[in-house]
Design a protein around this motif. Structure first.
Motif, PDB file in Angstrom:
ATOM      1  N   PHE A  95       0.841  -1.196   0.000  1.00  0.00           N
ATOM      2  CA  PHE A  95       0.000   0.000   0.000  1.00  0.00           C
ATOM      3  C   PHE A  95       0.876   1.246   0.000  1.00  0.00           C
ATOM      4  CE2 PHE A  95      -2.390  -3.406   1.967  1.00  0.00           C
ATOM      5  CZ  PHE A  95      -3.644  -3.310   1.362  1.00  0.00           C
ATOM      6  N   GLN A  96       0.747   2.038  -1.057  1.00  0.00           N
ATOM      7  CA  GLN A  96       1.532   3.257  -1.185  1.00  0.00           C
ATOM      8  C   GLN A  96       0.632   4.466  -0.984  1.00  0.00           C
ATOM      9  OE1 GLN A  96       2.998   4.149  -5.074  1.00  0.00           O
ATOM     10  NE2 GLN A  96       4.670   5.418  -4.327  1.00  0.00           N
ATOM     11  N   ALA A  97       1.057   5.380  -0.106  1.00  0.00           N
ATOM     12  CA  ALA A  97       0.308   6.601   0.154  1.00  0.00           C
ATOM     13  C   ALA A  97       0.609   7.639  -0.916  1.00  0.00           C
ATOM     14  CB  ALA A  97       0.658   7.151   1.532  1.00  0.00           C
ATOM     15  N   ALA A  98      -0.174   8.718  -0.914  1.00  0.00           N
ATOM     16  CA  ALA A  98      -0.016   9.762  -1.922  1.00  0.00           C
ATOM     17  C   ALA A  98       1.351  10.423  -1.858  1.00  0.00           C
ATOM     18  CB  ALA A  98      -1.112  10.808  -1.754  1.00  0.00           C
ATOM     19  N   ASN A  99       2.003  10.389  -0.692  1.00  0.00           N
ATOM     20  CA  ASN A  99       3.320  11.018  -0.563  1.00  0.00           C
ATOM     21  C   ASN A  99       4.456  10.090  -0.988  1.00  0.00           C
ATOM     22  OD1 ASN A  99       3.486   9.218   1.558  1.00  0.00           O
ATOM     23  ND2 ASN A  99       3.528  10.765   3.170  1.00  0.00           N
ATOM     24  N   GLY A 100       4.129   8.920  -1.534  1.00  0.00           N
ATOM     25  CA  GLY A 100       5.137   8.004  -2.032  1.00  0.00           C
ATOM     26  C   GLY A 100       5.627   6.995  -1.016  1.00  0.00           C
ATOM     27  N   MET A 101       5.242   7.148   0.258  1.00  0.00           N
ATOM     28  CA  MET A 101       5.676   6.212   1.284  1.00  0.00           C
ATOM     29  C   MET A 101       4.766   4.990   1.332  1.00  0.00           C
ATOM     30  SD  MET A 101       6.895   8.691   4.401  1.00  0.00           S
ATOM     31  CE  MET A 101       8.256   9.819   4.195  1.00  0.00           C
ATOM     32  N   TRP A 102       5.190   3.989   2.091  1.00  0.00           N
ATOM     33  CA  TRP A 102       4.508   2.700   2.130  1.00  0.00           C
ATOM     34  C   TRP A 102       4.097   2.327   3.547  1.00  0.00           C
ATOM     35  CZ3 TRP A 102       3.967   0.053  -2.550  1.00  0.00           C
ATOM     36  CH2 TRP A 102       4.702   0.564  -3.614  1.00  0.00           C
ATOM     37  N   LEU A 103       2.959   1.649   3.657  1.00  0.00           N
ATOM     38  CA  LEU A 103       2.568   1.075   4.946  1.00  0.00           C
ATOM     39  C   LEU A 103       3.444  -0.131   5.242  1.00  0.00           C
ATOM     40  CD1 LEU A 103      -1.351   1.000   5.095  1.00  0.00           C
ATOM     41  CD2 LEU A 103       0.208   2.479   6.375  1.00  0.00           C
ATOM     42  N   ARG A 104       4.010  -0.151   6.445  1.00  0.00           N
ATOM     43  CA  ARG A 104       4.800  -1.314   6.857  1.00  0.00           C
ATOM     44  C   ARG A 104       4.643  -1.475   8.359  1.00  0.00           C
ATOM     45  NH1 ARG A 104      10.512  -0.012   8.379  1.00  0.00           N
ATOM     46  NH2 ARG A 104      10.696  -2.268   8.595  1.00  0.00           N
ATOM     47  N   HIS A 105       5.010  -2.644   8.860  1.00  0.00           N
ATOM     48  CA  HIS A 105       4.988  -2.833  10.312  1.00  0.00           C
ATOM     49  C   HIS A 105       6.413  -2.799  10.835  1.00  0.00           C
ATOM     50  CE1 HIS A 105       6.530  -7.009  10.346  1.00  0.00           C
ATOM     51  NE2 HIS A 105       5.815  -7.184   9.249  1.00  0.00           N
ATOM     52  N   ARG A 106       6.556  -2.179  11.974  1.00  0.00           N
ATOM     53  CA  ARG A 106       7.839  -2.171  12.676  1.00  0.00           C
ATOM     54  C   ARG A 106       7.530  -2.279  14.155  1.00  0.00           C
ATOM     55  NH1 ARG A 106      11.267   2.183  13.946  1.00  0.00           N
ATOM     56  NH2 ARG A 106      10.298   3.585  12.442  1.00  0.00           N
ATOM     57  N   ASP A 107       8.078  -3.315  14.787  1.00  0.00           N
ATOM     58  CA  ASP A 107       7.723  -3.632  16.177  1.00  0.00           C
ATOM     59  C   ASP A 107       6.207  -3.799  16.290  1.00  0.00           C
ATOM     60  OD1 ASP A 107      10.394  -3.419  16.836  1.00  0.00           O
ATOM     61  OD2 ASP A 107      10.227  -1.298  17.325  1.00  0.00           O
ATOM     62  N   TYR A 108       5.635  -4.373  15.253  1.00  0.00           N
ATOM     63  CA  TYR A 108       4.207  -4.695  15.159  1.00  0.00           C
ATOM     64  C   TYR A 108       3.299  -3.468  15.011  1.00  0.00           C
ATOM     65  CZ  TYR A 108       5.956  -9.223  16.683  1.00  0.00           C
ATOM     66  OH  TYR A 108       6.659 -10.391  16.785  1.00  0.00           O
ATOM     67  N   ARG A 109       3.840  -2.265  15.045  1.00  0.00           N
ATOM     68  CA  ARG A 109       3.031  -1.063  14.832  1.00  0.00           C
ATOM     69  C   ARG A 109       3.024  -0.754  13.343  1.00  0.00           C
ATOM     70  NH1 ARG A 109      -0.516   2.496  14.813  1.00  0.00           N
ATOM     71  NH2 ARG A 109      -0.567   4.297  16.224  1.00  0.00           N
ATOM     72  N   ILE A 110       1.847  -0.402  12.809  1.00  0.00           N
ATOM     73  CA  ILE A 110       1.742  -0.061  11.397  1.00  0.00           C
ATOM     74  C   ILE A 110       2.048   1.421  11.227  1.00  0.00           C
ATOM     75  CG2 ILE A 110       0.263  -0.061   9.361  1.00  0.00           C
ATOM     76  CD1 ILE A 110       0.914  -2.840  10.433  1.00  0.00           C
ATOM     77  N   ARG A 111       2.963   1.709  10.329  1.00  0.00           N
ATOM     78  CA  ARG A 111       3.387   3.089  10.126  1.00  0.00           C
ATOM     79  C   ARG A 111       3.695   3.304   8.650  1.00  0.00           C
ATOM     80  NH1 ARG A 111       6.880   3.952  14.314  1.00  0.00           N
ATOM     81  NH2 ARG A 111       6.157   2.041  15.288  1.00  0.00           N
ATOM     82  N   LEU A 112       3.970   4.545   8.295  1.00  0.00           N
ATOM     83  CA  LEU A 112       4.261   4.934   6.927  1.00  0.00           C
ATOM     84  C   LEU A 112       5.731   5.308   6.846  1.00  0.00           C
ATOM     85  CD1 LEU A 112       2.303   5.248   4.482  1.00  0.00           C
ATOM     86  CD2 LEU A 112       2.338   7.699   4.923  1.00  0.00           C
ATOM     87  N   GLU A 113       6.468   4.664   5.923  1.00  0.00           N
ATOM     88  CA  GLU A 113       7.891   4.947   5.794  1.00  0.00           C
ATOM     89  C   GLU A 113       8.306   4.865   4.329  1.00  0.00           C
ATOM     90  OE1 GLU A 113      10.256   2.447   8.258  1.00  0.00           O
ATOM     91  OE2 GLU A 113       9.470   3.255  10.134  1.00  0.00           O
ATOM     92  N   ALA A 114       9.426   5.529   4.010  1.00  0.00           N
ATOM     93  CA  ALA A 114      10.007   5.431   2.677  1.00  0.00           C
ATOM     94  C   ALA A 114      10.607   4.048   2.488  1.00  0.00           C
ATOM     95  CB  ALA A 114      11.082   6.500   2.485  1.00  0.00           C
ATOM     96  N   ASN A 115      10.583   3.561   1.277  1.00  0.00           N
ATOM     97  CA  ASN A 115      11.114   2.240   0.956  1.00  0.00           C
ATOM     98  C   ASN A 115      12.628   2.242   1.110  1.00  0.00           C
ATOM     99  OD1 ASN A 115      11.836  -0.230  -0.108  1.00  0.00           O
ATOM    100  ND2 ASN A 115      10.569  -0.042  -1.938  1.00  0.00           N
ATOM    101  N   ALA A 116      13.124   1.509   2.091  1.00  0.00           N
ATOM    102  CA  ALA A 116      14.561   1.433   2.330  1.00  0.00           C
ATOM    103  C   ALA A 116      15.240   0.442   1.402  1.00  0.00           C
ATOM    104  CB  ALA A 116      14.833   1.049   3.785  1.00  0.00           C
ATOM    105  N   GLY A 117      14.460  -0.402   0.728  1.00  0.00           N
ATOM    106  CA  GLY A 117      15.024  -1.354  -0.215  1.00  0.00           C
ATOM    107  C   GLY A 117      15.604  -2.604   0.393  1.00  0.00           C
TER     108      GLY A 117
END
Length: 465
Positions: A95-117
Motif C-alpha cells: 500500500f503506497q500513500a499519496a506522498n510516495g511512502m509505504w505502509l509497513r509494520h515495525r515492532d508490530y506497529r503499522i506506520r508509513l515509511e520510505a522504501n529502504a530497499g
C-alpha cells in the motif's frame, strides 16, 4: 527448492480466488483465500466501525471516520495505491500513500515509511490478502509473520495474532475494499513506483519493462513485466528476472531494461551492478536465463557508466546495441544477439547527452532520443537528433519532453517509443517524479502520444495526468 537471497523467508502460500464483480469458486486441495485486491487507488473501510477507514496520520497507521464532508487531506490520507507485494508472493499486496511512502509494520506497529530497499522492509510492507469476517471483506496477513494480521486496536493499527482479543479479532482485522476517496489519475499507467520504462509491441501485445523504483540508491534487484492490448489496462506478470538467484555476477542496481526478439527467442538486456547483462527466454514474460554467466558490457569497459541498454532492429534484420551514461555508445550485435565485435564499438557526441539513448526508425529517418540532466532533477528532460543511418551522423533538434509545473509534473524522461502496428501512430513511455511527493528515486511511469510535423521533426510531447 529455489534459492533464496539472504533475509528472505520461505512462506507457504495457499491457492487464491479472484476478487472482481463476482466471487469465483475454485476447487483445490488447499483452503481458498480471497485473491489480491485489485491494483490501483483504493480505500479500505472497517467492517465493525462503519464509516471509519484505514488511513495514516503523522506517519502512523490507524482508522478514522471519513465522509463526503471530510477535508481533502483526510480523504487523501485514506486513499492508497495498491500494488503487487514488494516482497512478491501470490495474492500479496503493498500500500503506497499519496506522498510516495509505504505502509509497513515495525515492532508490530503499522506506520508509513520510505522504501529502504532492504529485504526486511520489503517483507514488512507486504501483506497477503485473506477472506474477511463477512462476505466481500478481506484480511491482511503479514508475509514475514504468518498468522499475524493487520487489525485496529481502537483507532490504532497493529500487526497482531488472533489470540489478541479473540472475541472481536476477526472483525477488528477485516476491511471492505471501496472506491477511493480520491479518484485515481489516468496515469501512472502501471500502479506503484517504476521508472526507465522500455515499451515494445511483441506477439500482439504491448509490453512494459521498467526499473522497479522506490529504493534508496536505486538498489532494487528484480525486474518485472506488464502487458496490455490497449495501453490502458495492464496485466502484471510478476518477477521475470531476479538478480540474486538467477544472475551469478550481480545482485543489485537492477536498472533500465530493454528487450528484442530474434531467432524465435526473446533477449532481455539489463543494467546490473553498473554493467550490462543479457538473458534469454522463449516468452516475453520469462523466465529468463543468463546465457553468458558474465556481463555483456562490463563496468569500466569505456568512459562513463555502462548502463541503460537499448536494442534497435532495423528493417534488414540487423540489431544494434546502444548504451551509456555520460558517454553514448553503439555497436552492431552479432547474429547470436549476445556478442559483438569489440573493435566496432562507436562513441557519439550528442549535445547535452546524459543517458537513455533510444533509437527508432520512421520512413527513412532514424531518430535518436535521449535524456538530459540528472534523474534526481526536476529539469530532467528528453532531447533528440535525427540521422540517415543507425550510427548517424546525428543532427540535433532540441527538447521534446520537459516538466510542466502547472500540473505538478517534474523530471520527465528516460523515454522509449513504440509504433502502433499497421499505423503511423506512435507513443512515448517515460517516467516522472511520482505525484505529488516523488523524487529521483520515487518515480512513476506514464505514456503520451508522439506526433510528427510534416517535415518529419517531432512535435513537443504534451505531458498529461
Amino acid at each position: 527448492m529455489p534459492l533464496l537471497r539472504p533475509g528472505r523467508k520461505p512462506v507457504a502460500r495457499a491457492m487464491t480466488v479472484i476478487l472482481g464483480a463476482s466471487v469465483v469458486t475454485v476447487v483445490a486441495t488447499q483452503p481458498a483465500h480471497a485473491a489480491e485486491i485489485p491494483a490501483g487507488a483504493r480505500s479500505l473501510q472497517s467492517v465493525n466501525m462503519a464509516g471509519s477507514y484505514l488511513r495514516h496520520t503523522d506517519y502512523l497507521g490507524g482508522i478514522a471516520a471519513v465522509g463526503p464532508t471530510s477535508s481533502a487531506q483526510a480523504k487523501s490520507d485514506a486513499t492508497f495505491t495498491v500494488t503487487p507485494g514488494l516482497a512478491g508472493g501470490t495474492g500479496c499486496v503493498s500500500f503506497q500513500a499519496a506522498n510516495g511512502m509505504w505502509l509497513r509494520h515495525r515492532d508490530y506497529r503499522i506506520r508509513l515509511e520510505a522504501n529502504a530497499g532492504t529485504a526486511t522492509f520489503l517483507a514488512d510492507a507486504t501483506f497477503c490478502v485473506r477472506d474477511g469476517s463477512v462476505s466481500g471483506s478481506v484480511r491482511l496477513e503479514s508475509t514475514n509473520y504468518p498468522g499475524r494480521f493487520l487489525r485496529h486496536r481502537d483507532s490504532e493499527l497493529w500487526l497482531d495474532a488472533p489470540t489478541t482479543n479473540p472475541t472481536t479479532f476477526a472483525a477488528d482485522s477485516s476491511f471492505r475494499v471501496t472506491t477511493p476517496w480520491v479518484a485515481g489519475r489516468r496515469s501512472p499507467v502501471i500502479k506503484g513506483l517504476y521508472a526507465d520504462p522500455n515499451i515494445a509491441h511483441l506477439n500482439g501485445r504491448y509490453y512494459l519493462y521498467p526499473t522497479t523504483d522506490g529504493y534508496n540508491g536505486w538498489n532494487g534487484s528484480r525486474f518485472t513485466a506488464f502487458s496490455s492490448t490497449d495501453l490502458v489496462n495492464w496485466t502484471h506478470h510478476g518477477t521475470i528476472l531476479d538478480l540474486g538467484p538467477q544472475i551469478s555476477w550481480a545482485d543489485d542496481r537492477a536498472w533500465a531494461p530493454t528487450i528484442a526478439y530474434r531467432n524465435n527467442r526473446y533477449y532481455f538486456y539489463f543494467s546490473a551492478a553498473t554493467s550490462i547483462g543479457v538473458a534469454t527466454s522463449s516468452s516475453p514474460t520469462g523466465p529468463f536465463t543468463d546465457p553468458l554467466g558474465r556481463p555483456l558490457v562490463p563496468a569500466g569497459f569505456r568512459s562513463g557508466q555502462m548502463i541503460d541498454p537499448h536494442v534497435f532492429t532495423d528493417t534488414d534484420g540487423q540489431s544494434y546495441l546502444y548504451w551509456g551514461n555520460g558517454s553514448a555508445y553503439a555497436v552492431r550485435l552479432n547474429a547470436d544477439m549476445v556478442s559483438f565485435d569489440l573493435g566496432q564499438v562507436r562513441a557519439f557526441s550528442l549535445p547535452n547527452y546524459r543517458e537513455a539513448a533510444f533509437v527508432f526508425r520512421r520512413n527513412n529517418t532514424y531518430y535518436l532520443t535521449y535524456s538530459v540532466d540528472d534523474t534526481r532533477s526536476e529539469n530532467y528532460h528528453v532531447e533528440y537528433a535525427t540521422g540517415t543511418s543507425p550510427f548517424g551522423p546525428w543532427n540535433h533538434h532540441g527538447t521534446i519532453l520537459s516538466k510542466n509545473l502547472n500540473l505538478g509534473i517534474k523530471g520527465p524522461g528516460h523515454q522509449s517509443v513504440v509504433q502502433a502496428p499497421g499505423s503511423d501512430t506512435w507513443y512515448m513511455a517515460y517516467h516522472r517524479f511520482a505525484i505529488p511527493a516523488g523524487n529521483g528515486t520515487n518515480r512513476e511511469v506514464t505514456i503520451d502520444q508522439l506526433r510528427f510535423n510534416a517535415d518529419g521533426t517531432i512535435q513537443p510531447v504534451t505531458p498529461t495526468l
